[in-house]
Motif scaffolding. Structure first.
Motif, PDB file in Angstrom:
ATOM      1  N   ARG A   1     -16.511 -65.913 -42.827  1.00 26.87           N
ATOM      2  CA  ARG A   1     -16.513 -66.456 -41.464  1.00 26.87           C
ATOM      3  C   ARG A   1     -15.226 -66.121 -40.701  1.00 26.87           C
ATOM      4  O   ARG A   1     -14.634 -66.960 -40.050  1.00 26.87           O
ATOM      5  N   ARG A   2     -14.831 -64.840 -40.790  1.00 28.78           N
ATOM      6  CA  ARG A   2     -13.650 -64.374 -40.070  1.00 28.78           C
ATOM      7  C   ARG A   2     -13.988 -63.412 -38.947  1.00 28.78           C
ATOM      8  O   ARG A   2     -13.314 -63.386 -37.926  1.00 28.78           O
ATOM      9  N   ILE A   3     -15.020 -62.581 -39.162  1.00 26.68           N
ATOM     10  CA  ILE A   3     -15.326 -61.507 -38.214  1.00 26.68           C
ATOM     11  C   ILE A   3     -16.782 -61.602 -37.767  1.00 26.68           C
ATOM     12  O   ILE A   3     -17.682 -61.742 -38.591  1.00 26.68           O
ATOM     13  N   ALA A   4     -16.979 -61.502 -36.471  1.00 33.28           N
ATOM     14  CA  ALA A   4     -18.329 -61.471 -35.893  1.00 33.28           C
ATOM     15  C   ALA A   4     -18.690 -60.019 -35.605  1.00 33.28           C
ATOM     16  O   ALA A   4     -17.905 -59.289 -35.016  1.00 33.28           O
ATOM     17  N   SER A   5     -19.882 -59.638 -36.011  1.00 38.94           N
ATOM     18  CA  SER A   5     -20.368 -58.276 -35.764  1.00 38.94           C
ATOM     19  C   SER A   5     -21.684 -58.329 -34.994  1.00 38.94           C
ATOM     20  O   SER A   5     -22.565 -59.132 -35.331  1.00 38.94           O
ATOM     21  N   PRO A   6     -21.833 -57.461 -33.985  1.00 36.77           N
ATOM     22  CA  PRO A   6     -23.115 -57.391 -33.282  1.00 36.77           C
ATOM     23  C   PRO A   6     -24.217 -57.044 -34.279  1.00 36.77           C
ATOM     24  O   PRO A   6     -24.005 -56.226 -35.179  1.00 36.77           O
ATOM     25  N   LEU A   7     -25.377 -57.664 -34.132  1.00 38.32           N
ATOM     26  CA  LEU A   7     -26.443 -57.454 -35.106  1.00 38.32           C
ATOM     27  C   LEU A   7     -27.688 -56.828 -34.491  1.00 38.32           C
ATOM     28  O   LEU A   7     -28.119 -55.761 -34.898  1.00 38.32           O
ATOM     29  N   GLU A   8     -28.269 -57.499 -33.514  1.00 38.41           N
ATOM     30  CA  GLU A   8     -29.560 -57.057 -32.997  1.00 38.41           C
ATOM     31  C   GLU A   8     -29.777 -57.634 -31.609  1.00 38.41           C
ATOM     32  O   GLU A   8     -29.233 -58.671 -31.271  1.00 38.41           O
ATOM     33  N   THR A   9     -30.604 -56.946 -30.848  1.00 39.94           N
ATOM     34  CA  THR A   9     -31.054 -57.477 -29.568  1.00 39.94           C
ATOM     35  C   THR A   9     -32.568 -57.620 -29.649  1.00 39.94           C
ATOM     36  O   THR A   9     -33.271 -56.652 -29.929  1.00 39.94           O
ATOM     37  N   ILE A  10     -33.032 -58.827 -29.448  1.00 40.81           N
ATOM     38  CA  ILE A  10     -34.465 -59.105 -29.440  1.00 40.81           C
ATOM     39  C   ILE A  10     -34.951 -59.004 -27.997  1.00 40.81           C
ATOM     40  O   ILE A  10     -34.405 -59.681 -27.116  1.00 40.81           O
ATOM     41  N   ARG A  11     -35.927 -58.162 -27.750  1.00 35.02           N
ATOM     42  CA  ARG A  11     -36.550 -58.104 -26.426  1.00 35.02           C
ATOM     43  C   ARG A  11     -37.492 -59.288 -26.317  1.00 35.02           C
ATOM     44  O   ARG A  11     -38.410 -59.432 -27.122  1.00 35.02           O
ATOM     45  N   ARG A  12     -37.260 -60.149 -25.354  1.00 36.16           N
ATOM     46  CA  ARG A  12     -38.070 -61.362 -25.230  1.00 36.16           C
ATOM     47  C   ARG A  12     -39.485 -61.038 -24.768  1.00 36.16           C
ATOM     48  O   ARG A  12     -39.691 -60.237 -23.877  1.00 36.16           O
ATOM     49  N   VAL A  13     -40.423 -61.695 -25.429  1.00 39.27           N
ATOM     50  CA  VAL A  13     -41.830 -61.550 -25.089  1.00 39.27           C
ATOM     51  C   VAL A  13     -42.352 -62.921 -24.689  1.00 39.27           C
ATOM     52  O   VAL A  13     -42.609 -63.191 -23.535  1.00 39.27           O
ATOM     53  N   LYS A  14     -42.480 -63.797 -25.668  1.00 32.53           N
ATOM     54  CA  LYS A  14     -42.848 -65.198 -25.474  1.00 32.53           C
ATOM     55  C   LYS A  14     -42.046 -65.999 -26.480  1.00 32.53           C
ATOM     56  O   LYS A  14     -41.564 -65.459 -27.475  1.00 32.53           O
ATOM     57  N   PHE A  15     -41.952 -67.296 -26.241  1.00 28.64           N
ATOM     58  CA  PHE A  15     -41.100 -68.119 -27.087  1.00 28.64           C
ATOM     59  C   PHE A  15     -41.434 -68.002 -28.574  1.00 28.64           C
ATOM     60  O   PHE A  15     -40.547 -67.787 -29.399  1.00 28.64           O
ATOM     61  N   THR A  16     -42.708 -68.142 -28.936  1.00 26.65           N
ATOM     62  CA  THR A  16     -43.076 -68.192 -30.362  1.00 26.65           C
ATOM     63  C   THR A  16     -42.659 -66.934 -31.126  1.00 26.65           C
ATOM     64  O   THR A  16     -41.979 -67.046 -32.145  1.00 26.65           O
ATOM     65  N   PRO A  17     -43.008 -65.730 -30.665  1.00 30.62           N
ATOM     66  CA  PRO A  17     -42.551 -64.559 -31.423  1.00 30.62           C
ATOM     67  C   PRO A  17     -41.030 -64.358 -31.356  1.00 30.62           C
ATOM     68  O   PRO A  17     -40.422 -63.893 -32.322  1.00 30.62           O
ATOM     69  N   ASP A  18     -40.413 -64.719 -30.234  1.00 30.70           N
ATOM     70  CA  ASP A  18     -38.952 -64.602 -30.119  1.00 30.70           C
ATOM     71  C   ASP A  18     -38.268 -65.506 -31.134  1.00 30.70           C
ATOM     72  O   ASP A  18     -37.367 -65.082 -31.872  1.00 30.70           O
ATOM     73  N   ALA A  19     -38.706 -66.757 -31.195  1.00 34.15           N
ATOM     74  CA  ALA A  19     -38.121 -67.726 -32.119  1.00 34.15           C
ATOM     75  C   ALA A  19     -38.413 -67.345 -33.571  1.00 34.15           C
ATOM     76  O   ALA A  19     -37.560 -67.509 -34.451  1.00 34.15           O
ATOM     77  N   ALA A  20     -39.608 -66.822 -33.824  1.00 33.69           N
ATOM     78  CA  ALA A  20     -39.959 -66.408 -35.189  1.00 33.69           C
ATOM     79  C   ALA A  20     -39.052 -65.275 -35.658  1.00 33.69           C
ATOM     80  O   ALA A  20     -38.602 -65.271 -36.813  1.00 33.69           O
ATOM     81  N   ARG A  21     -38.753 -64.326 -34.780  1.00 39.28           N
ATOM     82  CA  ARG A  21     -37.860 -63.211 -35.145  1.00 39.28           C
ATOM     83  C   ARG A  21     -36.450 -63.727 -35.401  1.00 39.28           C
ATOM     84  O   ARG A  21     -35.805 -63.342 -36.371  1.00 39.28           O
ATOM     85  N   LEU A  22     -35.966 -64.614 -34.544  1.00 39.92           N
ATOM     86  CA  LEU A  22     -34.640 -65.205 -34.735  1.00 39.92           C
ATOM     87  C   LEU A  22     -34.590 -65.933 -36.077  1.00 39.92           C
ATOM     88  O   LEU A  22     -33.641 -65.771 -36.848  1.00 39.92           O
ATOM     89  N   ALA A  23     -35.610 -66.719 -36.383  1.00 35.89           N
ATOM     90  CA  ALA A  23     -35.669 -67.471 -37.648  1.00 35.89           C
ATOM     91  C   ALA A  23     -35.729 -66.529 -38.842  1.00 35.89           C
ATOM     92  O   ALA A  23     -35.064 -66.762 -39.858  1.00 35.89           O
ATOM     93  N   GLU A  24     -36.508 -65.464 -38.723  1.00 35.67           N
ATOM     94  CA  GLU A  24     -36.630 -64.486 -39.820  1.00 35.67           C
ATOM     95  C   GLU A  24     -35.260 -63.866 -40.134  1.00 35.67           C
ATOM     96  O   GLU A  24     -34.864 -63.747 -41.294  1.00 35.67           O
ATOM     97  N   ILE A  25     -34.535 -63.486 -39.096  1.00 33.76           N
ATOM     98  CA  ILE A  25     -33.209 -62.892 -39.281  1.00 33.76           C
ATOM     99  C   ILE A  25     -32.250 -63.913 -39.880  1.00 33.76           C
ATOM    100  O   ILE A  25     -31.501 -63.605 -40.816  1.00 33.76           O
ATOM    101  N   ALA A  26     -32.264 -65.132 -39.360  1.00 31.12           N
ATOM    102  CA  ALA A  26     -31.377 -66.180 -39.875  1.00 31.12           C
ATOM    103  C   ALA A  26     -31.629 -66.439 -41.357  1.00 31.12           C
ATOM    104  O   ALA A  26     -30.694 -66.572 -42.143  1.00 31.12           O
ATOM    105  N   ARG A  27     -32.877 -66.484 -41.732  1.00 32.30           N
ATOM    106  CA  ARG A  27     -33.204 -66.721 -43.146  1.00 32.30           C
ATOM    107  C   ARG A  27     -32.795 -65.538 -44.020  1.00 32.30           C
ATOM    108  O   ARG A  27     -32.272 -65.718 -45.115  1.00 32.30           O
ATOM    109  N   SER A  28     -33.031 -64.340 -43.533  1.00 34.83           N
ATOM    110  CA  SER A  28     -32.728 -63.164 -44.358  1.00 34.83           C
ATOM    111  C   SER A  28     -31.233 -63.014 -44.623  1.00 34.83           C
ATOM    112  O   SER A  28     -30.842 -62.480 -45.651  1.00 34.83           O
ATOM    113  N   PHE A  29     -30.400 -63.501 -43.711  1.00 34.29           N
ATOM    114  CA  PHE A  29     -28.952 -63.424 -43.905  1.00 34.29           C
ATOM    115  C   PHE A  29     -28.358 -64.754 -44.398  1.00 34.29           C
ATOM    116  O   PHE A  29     -27.144 -64.906 -44.454  1.00 34.29           O
ATOM    117  N   GLU A  30     -29.224 -65.705 -44.733  1.00 33.44           N
ATOM    118  CA  GLU A  30     -28.794 -67.019 -45.238  1.00 33.44           C
ATOM    119  C   GLU A  30     -27.779 -67.673 -44.299  1.00 33.44           C
ATOM    120  O   GLU A  30     -26.714 -68.125 -44.708  1.00 33.44           O
TER     121      GLU A  30
END
Length: 167
Positions: free
Chosen positions: A41-70
């Motif tokens: 928790r010292r360095i922040a790195s750019p990761l990804e840009t999600i192109r917004r479509v609708k809330f549900t798929p946007d949130a699902a992609r954010l959650a998927e990424i958050a889970r995959s990186f713990e």
């Protein structure tokens, strides 16, 4: 599922598991910029840009990424007005976070994002990045800028008194 815990860094710091990452989020109307901390928790790195479509798929992609990186917590940019007041963009951000609760139950810290996009755009201009390249990078770099501010504050909060006195 329980509501998302909105907290601040002093309250979050002692609850973070060792080597757990934080994710920075720059929530725009057309895109969601994401950044990730290293496990220390010292360095922040750019990761990804999600192109917004609708809330549900946007949130699902954010959650998927958050889970995959713990990811242990989210640092979400709060788009305050320059005078510090809250406008429609802040309301929209808070609504997004409330709606995210059933999909991703992680603590959330709001971080003042005023001028983050301006600072990042200036950096990209100084680097002579083309307009297309700036458009491609600005959101995830703004998320990294937001997250780095929170990481720097977190480091000051968790530093021992000897380290704090050095400067």
């Amino acid at each position: 599922m329980s509501p998302i815990l909105v907290t601040d860094l002093p309250a979050l710091a002692p609850t973070l598991p060792p080597r757990a990452r934080l994710m920075g989020v720059d929530l725009g109307t057309k895109t969601i910029g994401l950044a990730l901390s290293d496990v220390e928790r010292r360095i922040a790195s750019p990761l990804e840009t999600i192109r917004r479509v609708k809330f549900t798929p946007d949130a699902a992609r954010l959650a998927e990424i958050a889970r995959s990186f713990e990811v242990a917590a989210l640092v979400i940019g709060l788009p305050l007005n320059m005078d510090g007041s809250e406008g429609p963009k802040v309301q929209s951000t808070r609504a997004f976070v409330r709606n995210l609760a059933p999909i991703l139950a992680l603590p959330v810290v709001y971080w003042d994002e005023r001028l983050s996009t301006v600072a990042v755009t200036r950096t990209l201009l100084d680097a002579d990045a083309s307009r297309a390249r700036r458009a491609e990078l600005v959101d995830k770099m703004a998320a990294a800028y937001i997250l780095q501010g929170a990481l720097d504050r977190l480091a000051r909060l968790t530093a021992g008194p000897d380290e704090d006195d050095r400067g």
